[in-house]
Design an enzyme around this catalytic site. Structure first.
Site, short mmCIF file in Angstrom:
data_model
loop_
_atom_site.label_atom_id
_atom_site.label_comp_id
_atom_site.label_asym_id
_atom_site.label_seq_id
_atom_site.Cartn_x
_atom_site.Cartn_y
_atom_site.Cartn_z
N LYS A 22 21.31 -27.80 -20.35
CA LYS A 22 21.23 -28.16 -19.09
C LYS A 22 20.01 -28.86 -18.49
O LYS A 22 19.89 -29.65 -17.87
CB LYS A 22 21.86 -27.29 -18.13
CG LYS A 22 21.82 -27.69 -16.69
CD LYS A 22 22.41 -26.60 -15.82
CE LYS A 22 21.55 -25.36 -15.45
NZ LYS A 22 20.50 -25.68 -14.44
N ASN A 23 18.90 -27.75 -18.84
CA ASN A 23 17.70 -28.16 -17.97
C ASN A 23 16.85 -29.11 -18.78
O ASN A 23 15.71 -29.46 -18.22
CB ASN A 23 16.92 -26.77 -17.79
CG ASN A 23 17.78 -26.00 -16.87
OD1 ASN A 23 18.42 -26.34 -15.75
ND2 ASN A 23 17.38 -24.57 -16.61
N CYS A 115 18.43 -22.08 -1.72
CA CYS A 115 18.91 -21.39 -2.77
C CYS A 115 18.81 -19.94 -2.87
O CYS A 115 17.86 -19.34 -2.31
CB CYS A 115 17.95 -21.91 -4.00
SG CYS A 115 18.30 -21.24 -5.73
N ARG A 120 12.55 -22.26 -2.60
CA ARG A 120 12.05 -23.25 -3.81
C ARG A 120 11.34 -24.45 -3.22
O ARG A 120 12.12 -25.44 -3.19
CB ARG A 120 13.36 -23.57 -4.65
CG ARG A 120 13.91 -22.09 -5.17
CD ARG A 120 15.01 -22.41 -5.98
NE ARG A 120 14.66 -23.00 -7.15
CZ ARG A 120 15.42 -23.46 -8.32
NH1 ARG A 120 16.85 -23.10 -8.06
NH2 ARG A 120 14.91 -24.02 -9.31
N ASP A 306 15.43 -17.10 -16.19
CA ASP A 306 16.93 -17.52 -16.39
C ASP A 306 17.62 -16.51 -17.35
O ASP A 306 18.83 -16.46 -17.42
CB ASP A 306 16.99 -18.77 -16.75
CG ASP A 306 16.61 -20.07 -15.94
OD1 ASP A 306 16.36 -21.06 -16.09
OD2 ASP A 306 16.26 -19.52 -14.71
N ARG A 398 28.46 -24.76 -13.73
CA ARG A 398 27.27 -25.61 -13.56
C ARG A 398 26.63 -25.43 -14.82
O ARG A 398 25.87 -26.57 -15.00
CB ARG A 398 26.53 -25.00 -12.33
CG ARG A 398 27.27 -25.36 -10.82
CD ARG A 398 25.87 -25.01 -9.86
NE ARG A 398 24.89 -25.45 -10.27
CZ ARG A 398 23.61 -24.83 -10.44
NH1 ARG A 398 23.55 -23.53 -10.02
NH2 ARG A 398 22.41 -25.47 -10.78
C1 EPZ Z 1 13.42 -24.79 -13.46
O1 EPZ Z 1 13.49 -24.86 -11.88
C2 EPZ Z 1 14.84 -24.60 -13.60
N1 EPZ Z 1 15.85 -25.64 -13.31
C3 EPZ Z 1 15.26 -23.36 -13.47
O2 EPZ Z 1 16.63 -22.94 -13.87
C4 EPZ Z 1 14.20 -22.23 -13.86
O3 EPZ Z 1 14.62 -20.88 -13.24
C5 EPZ Z 1 12.86 -22.73 -13.59
O4 EPZ Z 1 12.44 -23.87 -13.87
C6 EPZ Z 1 11.76 -21.66 -13.84
O5 EPZ Z 1 11.91 -21.57 -15.43
C7 EPZ Z 1 15.81 -26.73 -13.77
O6 EPZ Z 1 15.24 -27.04 -14.93
C8 EPZ Z 1 16.98 -27.68 -13.44
P1 EPZ Z 1 9.89 -24.43 -10.88
P2 EPZ Z 1 12.36 -25.53 -11.07
O7 EPZ Z 1 9.42 -25.35 -9.96
O8 EPZ Z 1 11.49 -26.61 -11.87
C9 EPZ Z 1 7.46 -22.37 -7.37
C10 EPZ Z 1 18.85 -22.29 -14.04
O9 EPZ Z 1 19.28 -21.00 -13.85
N2 EPZ Z 1 7.18 -23.76 -6.90
O10 EPZ Z 1 9.31 -24.04 -12.42
O11 EPZ Z 1 12.87 -25.79 -9.86
C11 EPZ Z 1 8.92 -21.89 -7.15
O12 EPZ Z 1 9.11 -21.39 -5.95
C12 EPZ Z 1 17.93 -22.86 -13.16
O13 EPZ Z 1 19.22 -23.17 -15.06
C13 EPZ Z 1 6.25 -23.84 -5.93
O14 EPZ Z 1 5.83 -23.00 -5.26
O15 EPZ Z 1 11.45 -24.28 -11.05
C14 EPZ Z 1 9.11 -20.69 -8.33
O16 EPZ Z 1 8.60 -19.69 -7.68
C15 EPZ Z 1 17.43 -21.67 -11.66
N3 EPZ Z 1 6.26 -25.02 -5.46
C16 EPZ Z 1 8.15 -21.35 -9.32
O17 EPZ Z 1 6.95 -22.17 -8.63
C17 EPZ Z 1 6.65 -26.31 -5.99
O18 EPZ Z 1 6.46 -27.16 -5.71
C18 EPZ Z 1 8.52 -21.92 -10.66
O19 EPZ Z 1 9.48 -22.99 -10.05
C19 EPZ Z 1 7.50 -26.13 -7.14
C20 EPZ Z 1 7.68 -24.63 -7.49
#
Ligand code: EPZ
Length: 420
Positions: A22-23, A115, A120, A306, A398
């Site tokens: 998915k991701n 979320c 996020r 995850d 999902r």
């Molecule tokens: C991806 O989300 C995945 N989703 C998530 O999977 C996964 O948990 C996550 O990466 C971490 O591995 C998809 O790929 C669709 P991040 P993403 O930006 O990219 C902080 C699932 O269950 N952050 O890597 O949105 C954020 O708050 C989902 O399949 C900022 O501070 O996650 C978090 O603490 C859930 N500012 C950390 O970074 C930003 O602009 C990592 O988030 C962006 C993120």
């Protein structure tokens, strides 16, 4: 609304085929907006998030055909603004920002909604495109980004909890058509980021270092259509591996990439689970005596956030004290109260869950709150005595393709019920 009814206590046995990731497929579908030519993507899982992304691409003007695990996209002409509600509802859709800006030099993307797993923010996504010269503002709930031309730059993309996966994806997709060279420092190294880069390179992009913290993108004038097979879903694979371990069974996973699962395999072996790896298969046999462990979630190649909830469903069975520390999403413990309803003994101390394992579990009506929490509840229901009823399983659909059918094939007593 559908629910899942599970009669637990059956050791699972047999073979399961792992679906596409998915991701990986969501950002790859967004990347098709970068070219007017046809793109064909294979090994696409049948998930509600994928259908959602297809509708978002259509709302931007692309022609999309989803058929039997293949999606074909022709984004001959695209508009910079998509359907507000559709985009707001699925966080993953933020990754249309980079391709729209890269190709159209303009994008109006609704801000992602809240979320349950924690705040996020998208500040790093916006920092990235601003560094390439985009003017960015938030108006009427939209992220509005606009640039006469994007210009390559050096961007440090590290945040308070490390790199950002979709932030890295967005910046890569904005930079592939920019003037000059972009370097991303503290880039996310997830296999899904590498799969996106492989697809972009097939479209004619020039990218080096994907999968490492330092990625270099040399902008090109145009990109062409491409055909690609999406990588297997390592999170689905980890979920089925834990299903074997939690039910006292033995399962062989097919079409899996063991090299994407080192941290998960290592942690499961630490609990006593026996794992045999071959190139694209993993045989997982339950531990003779399950041991408690401590784990901290980290960016890739560390233990994935995850899989945190699913691992908790195993550790509640391990006699002794286990500690799970969540470092990526601060409130990703929504599953704890529902696992406690089944008889587990878990207390939360700041970013850690302290698990007193080995308590007998008995089935009960419980509620899913998010995608991975719902997977953890399914695993707990499979190992609990009696009947468990899981409500709101739309969360599960999902991210898991036909999970109940796959589990039934392994011997699980599980069925979908419509509980309107
Ligand atoms: C991806 O989300 C995945 N989703 C998530 O999977 C996964 O948990 C996550 O990466 C971490 O591995 C998809 O790929 C669709 P991040 P993403 O930006 O990219 C902080 C699932 O269950 N952050 O890597 O949105 C954020 O708050 C989902 O399949 C900022 O501070 O996650 C978090 O603490 C859930 N500012 C950390 O970074 C930003 O602009 C990592 O988030 C962006 C993120």
């Amino acid at each position: 609304m559908d629910s899942l009814e599970i009669k637990g206590g059956v050791p699972l046995h047999g073979d399961v085929q792992i679906s596409g990731a998915k991701n990986a497929v969501l950002p790859i579908m967004a990347a098709t907006l970068l070219t007017p030519e046809k793109c064909v993507i294979h090994n696409v899982p049948n998930l509600s998030d994928v259908s959602f992304m297809a509708r978002i691409l259509e709302s931007l003007g692309a022609r999309v055909r989803l058929k039997g695990g293949t999606v074909t996209v022709e984004a001959t002409r695209v508009k910079p603004v998509g359907n507000y509600d559709l985009i707001r509802k699925m966080r993953g859709s933020i990754c249309i920002l980079g391709p729209l800006l890269g190709r159209q030099h303009e994008a109006r993307v609704s801000l992602p909604g809240g979320c349950v797993i924690g705040p996020r923010p998208i500040d790093l996504h916006l920092k990235g495109v601003r560094r390439l010269g985009a003017k960015v503002s938030i108006e009427e709930g939209y992220v509005c980004a606009q640039a006469r031309r994007l210009k390559g730059a050096d961007v440090f993309l590290g945040g308070r909890s490390g790199p950002t996966v979709l932030g890295t994806a967005n910046l890569m997709m904005a930079a592939v058509l920019a003037d000059g060279v972009t370097t991303i420092q503290s880039a996310a190294c997830e296999p899904e980021v590498v799969d996106l880069a492989d697809f972009l390179i097939k479209m004619g992009a020039r990218i080096e270092g994907a999968g490492s913290p330092s990625v270099t993108i040399r902008g090109v004038k145009t990109l062409h259509g491409a055909e690609h097979e999406v990588i297997p879903d390592r999170i689905e694979a980890a979920t089925f591996a834990i299903a074997a371990a939690a039910t006292g069974g033995e399962i062989t996973l097919h079409g899996v990439r063991p090299d994407h699962l080192h941290a998960v395999i290592d942690k499961l072996e630490e609990t006593g689970v026996r794992i045999t790896q071959k190139s694209l298969t993993l045989k997982v046999a339950a531990a003779k005596k399950l041991r408690p462990v401590d784990v901290t979630t980290q960016p890739y190649a560390g233990f994935p956030t995850d899989v945190q909830a699913q691992l908790m469903s195993l550790l509640i069975l391990a006699p002794g004290i286990s500690i799970i520390t969540e470092r990526i999403f601060e409130s990703r413990f929504m599953h704890v109260s529902e696992l406690t309803r089944l008889g587990a003994d878990i207390s939360i101390e700041g970013p850690s869950a302290i698990i007193k394992g080995g308590q007998p579990l008995s089935g009960a009506p419980i509620m899913a709150s998010d995608l991975r929490a719902s997977a953890a509840l399914v695993l707990a229901g499979l190992s609990a005595k009696g009947k468990t009823l899981i409500n709101r399983i739309y969360h599960l659909d999902r991210g898991y393709e036909n999970i109940d059918a796959k589990l039934r094939k392994l011997g699980a007593r599980i069925r979908r019920r419509n509980t309107e």
